[in-house]
Design an enzyme around this catalytic site. Structure first.
Site, PDB file in Angstrom:
ATOM      1  N   ASP A   9       7.290  -4.036  -9.173  1.00 57.58           N
ATOM      2  CA  ASP A   9       6.146  -4.275 -10.055  1.00 57.58           C
ATOM      3  C   ASP A   9       4.883  -4.744  -9.350  1.00 57.58           C
ATOM      4  O   ASP A   9       3.787  -4.598  -9.875  1.00 57.58           O
ATOM      5  CB  ASP A   9       6.508  -5.333 -11.093  1.00 57.58           C
ATOM      6  CG  ASP A   9       6.623  -6.722 -10.472  1.00 57.58           C
ATOM      7  OD1 ASP A   9       7.454  -6.884  -9.561  1.00 57.58           O
ATOM      8  OD2 ASP A   9       5.886  -7.630 -10.887  1.00 57.58           O
ATOM      9  N   ASP A  65      11.924 -10.349  -8.793  1.00 58.24           N
ATOM     10  CA  ASP A  65      11.003 -10.935  -9.775  1.00 58.24           C
ATOM     11  C   ASP A  65      10.048  -9.886 -10.327  1.00 58.24           C
ATOM     12  O   ASP A  65       9.401  -9.157  -9.570  1.00 58.24           O
ATOM     13  CB  ASP A  65      10.192 -12.064  -9.130  1.00 58.24           C
ATOM     14  CG  ASP A  65      11.056 -13.263  -8.754  1.00 58.24           C
ATOM     15  OD1 ASP A  65      11.199 -14.159  -9.592  1.00 58.24           O
ATOM     16  OD2 ASP A  65      11.587 -13.276  -7.626  1.00 58.24           O
ATOM     17  N   ASP A  72      13.281  -4.392  -6.440  1.00 60.76           N
ATOM     18  CA  ASP A  72      12.625  -5.691  -6.376  1.00 60.76           C
ATOM     19  C   ASP A  72      13.353  -6.635  -7.347  1.00 60.76           C
ATOM     20  O   ASP A  72      14.126  -6.196  -8.204  1.00 60.76           O
ATOM     21  CB  ASP A  72      11.158  -5.507  -6.765  1.00 60.76           C
ATOM     22  CG  ASP A  72      10.403  -6.804  -6.885  1.00 60.76           C
ATOM     23  OD1 ASP A  72      10.557  -7.668  -6.008  1.00 60.76           O
ATOM     24  OD2 ASP A  72       9.665  -6.963  -7.876  1.00 60.76           O
TER      25      ASP A  72
END
Length: 240
Positions: free
Chosen positions: A189, A21, A19
Site C-alpha cells: 500500500d 501494515d 507487505d
C-alpha cells in the site's frame, strides 16, 4: 488511470510477496496498536501450502516483530525493508545514539512517535500532521550525520541503511529456490512498496496496490485490507 482488481487465478505457478501494515493489517495510530484478524494466520498458512512455500512477508518492521504478531507460522519473513531475510548477510545495527535528536524532538512536540528498529528508526507524525516538515528536516539531518537513507511513507519518515529496499529483496529472493523461475506478485500500500512493484514487474509479474489510487508501478489494485483478505482467500481457493 484506475487499476482493475487482479484476477483470482493470478497466483497459479507464481510467488507471492506481501507487505504487512496497510496490506494485511490496518494501519493504527501506533505500530503496537494494530489488530490482526483472527483468521489471517490460517489464510497465510493455506497460501504457503498451495504455493509450495513461495510466500514472503516483506515489511518495514523487524522480522521478529512481524512473527510476534502472527504467532507460530512457517512462512518466510523479510524484515527491515527486506534487509533481514534468510540467506542474507546480517546487517550491522545502527548505533542508538544516532537517533537522540529524534528522541529529543518527540519530547518537544506532542503526538510524535519514534519507533526504533534493529537497523533504523521511523518517526511517525500521524497524530501531529502539522509537524510533517519539522519531522522531514529532523530525519534528513540525522540521515546526513549517520549515513542512513530517508524513506518517506504514510505519515512517517523512516531511516534505514542505504541500498536496502523491498525491490532488492524481491530480486534476491527470486534468484533462489523455490522461487526461481516463477512470476512474482507483490501486494502493498505504501511508497516503500513501489520498489517491490517495480521489481515484480521486471521479473514478469506485477504489483497490486492497496488503497487510494495514485501514480504507481502497480498493475492491479485492491480497495483496502478487507479486500486483500477476500482476494487472497479466493486466490487460495483457485489454487486448490
Amino acid at each position: 488511470m484506475l487499476l482493475e482488481p487482479p484476477p483470482t487465478h493470478l497466483l497459479e505457478g507464481a510467488s507471492l510477496f506481501l507487505d504487512f501494515d496497510g496490506t494485511l493489517v490496518a494501519i493504527a495510530d501506533r505500530p503496537d496498536a494494530i489488530l490482526v484478524d483472527a483468521g489471517l494466520p490460517a489464510l497465510l498458512r493455506q497460501l504457503v501450502e498451495r504455493l509450495e512455500g513461495r510466500v514472503v512477508l516483506v515489511s518495514g518492521r523487524a522480522a521478529s516483530d512481524v512473527r510476534a504478531w502472527l504467532g507460530p507460522l512457517d512462512i518466510t519473513v523479510a524484515g527491515s525493508h527486506g534487509l533481514e531475510r534468510p540467506g542474507a548477510p546480517a546487517p550491522t545495527a545502527t548505533a542508538t545514539q544516532a537517533f537522540q535528536p529524534l528522541r529529543d524532538l518527540t519530547q518537544r512536540v506532542a503526538g510524535l512517535l519514534l519507533e526504533e528498529k534493529p537497523l533504523g528508526a521511523a518517526l511517525h507524525y500521524r497524530q501531529a500532521p502539522e509537524a510533517e516538515e519539522l519531522c522531514r528536516a529532523a530525519v534528513t539531518a540525522v540521515a546526513a550525520a549517520s549515513g542512513l537513507a530517508v524513506q518517506p511513507g504514510k505519515m512517517v519518515f523512516e531511516l534505514k541503511p542505504a541500498g536496502g529496499d523491498k525491490g532488492s529483496a524481491v530480486t534476491a529472493i527470486m534468484a533462489e529456490p523455490p522461487f526461481r523461475g516463477t512470476r512474482p506478485f507483490f501486494i502493498g500500500d505504501d511508497l516503500t512498496d513501489e520498489h517491490g512493484f517495480a521489481a515484480a514487474a521486471a521479473l514478469g509479474g506485477a504489483g497490486i496496490l492497496v488503497g487510494e489510487p495514485r501514480t504507481t508501478a502497480a498493475t492491479f489494485a485492491l480497495a483496502d485490507v478487507p479486500a486483500v483478505h477476500t482476494w487472497l482467500a479466493q486466490a487460495a481457493e483457485a489454487l486448490a
